[in-house]
Motif scaffolding. Structure first.
Motif, PDB file in Angstrom:
ATOM      1  N   CYS A   1       0.777  -1.207  -0.244  1.00  0.00           N
ATOM      2  CA  CYS A   1      -0.092   0.278   0.485  1.00  0.00           C
ATOM      3  C   CYS A   1       0.673   1.125  -0.758  1.00  0.00           C
ATOM      4  N   CYS A   2       2.069   1.207   1.247  1.00  0.00           N
ATOM      5  CA  CYS A   2       2.684   2.134   1.346  1.00  0.00           C
ATOM      6  C   CYS A   2       3.637   2.541  -0.185  1.00  0.00           C
ATOM      7  N   PHE A   3       4.140   1.426  -0.645  1.00  0.00           N
ATOM      8  CA  PHE A   3       4.576   2.053  -1.906  1.00  0.00           C
ATOM      9  C   PHE A   3       4.102   1.335  -3.311  1.00  0.00           C
ATOM     10  N   THR A   4       2.791   1.746  -3.274  1.00  0.00           N
ATOM     11  CA  THR A   4       2.119   2.069  -4.525  1.00  0.00           C
ATOM     12  C   THR A   4       1.641   3.652  -5.107  1.00  0.00           C
ATOM     13  N   SER A   5       1.020   3.639  -3.274  1.00  0.00           N
ATOM     14  CA  SER A   5       1.080   5.711  -3.233  1.00  0.00           C
ATOM     15  C   SER A   5       1.984   6.698  -2.921  1.00  0.00           C
ATOM     16  N   ALA A   6       3.491   5.837  -3.704  1.00  0.00           N
ATOM     17  CA  ALA A   6       4.584   6.466  -3.209  1.00  0.00           C
ATOM     18  C   ALA A   6       4.457   6.919  -4.121  1.00  0.00           C
ATOM     19  N   VAL A   7       4.387   6.552  -5.656  1.00  0.00           N
ATOM     20  CA  VAL A   7       4.431   6.492  -7.151  1.00  0.00           C
ATOM     21  C   VAL A   7       3.071   7.001  -7.759  1.00  0.00           C
TER      22      VAL A   7
ATOM     23  N   PHE B   1       9.881   4.677  -2.287  1.00  0.00           N
ATOM     24  CA  PHE B   1       9.900   3.684  -2.514  1.00  0.00           C
ATOM     25  C   PHE B   1      11.189   2.982  -3.046  1.00  0.00           C
ATOM     26  N   VAL B   2      12.329   3.502  -2.858  1.00  0.00           N
ATOM     27  CA  VAL B   2      13.692   2.420  -2.590  1.00  0.00           C
ATOM     28  C   VAL B   2      13.892   1.626  -1.448  1.00  0.00           C
ATOM     29  N   PHE B   3      13.214   1.982  -0.266  1.00  0.00           N
ATOM     30  CA  PHE B   3      13.785   1.347   0.832  1.00  0.00           C
ATOM     31  C   PHE B   3      12.079   0.565   0.837  1.00  0.00           C
ATOM     32  N   LEU B   4      10.935   1.124   0.536  1.00  0.00           N
ATOM     33  CA  LEU B   4      10.124  -0.213   0.877  1.00  0.00           C
ATOM     34  C   LEU B   4      10.466  -1.271  -0.126  1.00  0.00           C
ATOM     35  N   GLY B   5      10.806  -0.978  -1.642  1.00  0.00           N
ATOM     36  CA  GLY B   5      11.265  -1.967  -2.306  1.00  0.00           C
ATOM     37  C   GLY B   5      12.103  -3.030  -2.011  1.00  0.00           C
ATOM     38  N   ALA B   6      12.836  -2.144  -0.867  1.00  0.00           N
ATOM     39  CA  ALA B   6      13.855  -3.193  -0.602  1.00  0.00           C
ATOM     40  C   ALA B   6      14.037  -4.212   0.655  1.00  0.00           C
ATOM     41  N   ALA B   7      12.704  -2.982   1.638  1.00  0.00           N
ATOM     42  CA  ALA B   7      12.728  -4.263   3.071  1.00  0.00           C
ATOM     43  C   ALA B   7      11.328  -5.399   2.314  1.00  0.00           C
ATOM     44  N   GLY B   8      10.376  -4.581   1.044  1.00  0.00           N
ATOM     45  CA  GLY B   8      10.088  -5.895   1.137  1.00  0.00           C
ATOM     46  C   GLY B   8      10.649  -7.089  -0.385  1.00  0.00           C
ATOM     47  N   PHE B   9      11.777  -7.166  -0.908  1.00  0.00           N
ATOM     48  CA  PHE B   9      12.130  -8.148  -1.303  1.00  0.00           C
ATOM     49  C   PHE B   9      13.082  -8.702  -0.066  1.00  0.00           C
ATOM     50  N   LEU B  10      13.084  -8.092   0.796  1.00  0.00           N
ATOM     51  CA  LEU B  10      13.859  -8.786   1.998  1.00  0.00           C
ATOM     52  C   LEU B  10      12.603  -9.767   2.665  1.00  0.00           C
ATOM     53  N   LEU B  11      11.821  -9.272   2.618  1.00  0.00           N
ATOM     54  CA  LEU B  11      10.769  -9.791   3.210  1.00  0.00           C
ATOM     55  C   LEU B  11       9.974 -11.112   2.978  1.00  0.00           C
TER      56      LEU B  11
END
Length: 314
Positions: free
Chosen positions: A73-79, A106-116
């Protein structure tokens, strides 16, 4: 916020190019992307709400899924909201501060998302391949520690990178050939020596993506081996159906990010990155709620019971 340049000028805003070739279809594209955005937000919100409301879904798997859905939600809402404004109103300007905040989120949530995703793959591996030890390993403390680790690793690594990029000099042009502020296009606009920053970005992307990808591949390989050994053909078919759906979405996510962030500068084509970024910011967030949770019978039952309780209370 502004950045003082060596030549005495200052950068106060950037222009997001968006999709100039199809800008005449702005209202149609606005509607399409708005519907996709609302659907992905609604799907993720349903997952988070149902997981919190139904005690039967308060397990490690659904805990990770709810956190992942919140990230989405946060990732898409950033863009996407800025992209919608570009399509509908043609407003392409973004302030320097807003640009770097968007890039960081965008990059922070993307990186955290891939780790998750790697953590979720491990969770599913333990649930299928090590069922007798699953509850002992994946207790509440372990789940919280893993999520905290994903958040902390993503935050600490990305913060340093974004600070380095923000300290570069931008002498012009100020047009970002993208529909949002991503680090790659920003680096290419700088008139500073960007070799160290580009290397930092490449190495960081390599570490995050490859670490997550290797864990995910190893987990799913073991899952497939276990599924093949199931005695029931019906169970094998059901498990393979779920597994293949996961792998399709994971292929889109990893493929688009590898295409964007892991190319050498001399062959880097920013124009083609926009299409890959659309897959990552529009398509996969729309598919994830359906693939990971909304096809699940437990979730369907929880949804039906929740709707019944709402109707009764009315």
């Amino acid at each position: 916020m502004s950045m003082e340049m060596k030549n005495g000028t200052s950068v106060q805003e950037f222009t997001l190019e968006g999709f100039p070739a199809v800008q005449h279809l702005g209202k149609i594209l606005f509607l399409v992307h708005l519907l996709a955005y609302l659907a992905s937000i609604a799907g993720s919100a349903v997952i988070v709400t149902i997981t919190c409301a139904d005690s039967r879904l308060q397990t490690p798997m659904y805990f990770f899924l709810s956190i992942f859905s919140f990230f989405e939600c946060c990732f898409t809402s950033a863009v996407i909201p800025k992209l919608l404004v570009i399509f509908l109103l043609g407003k392409q300007m973004i302030s320097f501060a807003a640009c770097f905040i968007q890039a960081f989120v965008f990059v922070f949530l993307g990186a955290a998302g891939f780790l998750l995703i790697a953590v979720m793959s491990l969770d599913w591996y333990l649930a299928i391949c090590k069922p007798l030890h699953y509850m002992t390993i994946m207790n509440l403390r372990t789940c919280h520690l893993l999520v905290t680790a994903c958040f902390a690793l993503g935050f600490t690594r990305i913060t340093g990178l974004v600070v380095k990029v923000s300290q570069l000099s931008f002498c012009g042009p100020h047009v970002i050939p993208h529909f949002f502020c991503d680090l790659g296009p920003l680096i290419h606009l700088s008139c500073s020596d960007t070799r160290s920053v580009e290397t930092f970005l490449f190495v960081l992307a390599l570490c995050v993506l490859l670490t997550s990808l290797m864990i995910t591949i190893t987990a799913y390989s073991n899952i497939v081996i276990t599924i093949i050994g199931l005695p029931s053909a019906k169970e094998r078919q059901k498990a393979f159906s779920t597994c293949s759906s996961h792998l399709i979405v994971l292929s889109l996510m990893y493929g688009s990010c590898v295409f964007i962030y892991m190319k050498a500068k001399q062959v880097n084509r920013l124009e083609s990155n926009k299409e890959a970024a659309l897959v990552n910011t529009v398509v996969t967030p729309l598919l994830n709620p359906v693939i990971y949770t909304l096809r699940n019978k437990q979730v369907h039952q929880a949804l039906r019971e929740t709707m019944c309780r709402v109707k009764i209370s009315d």
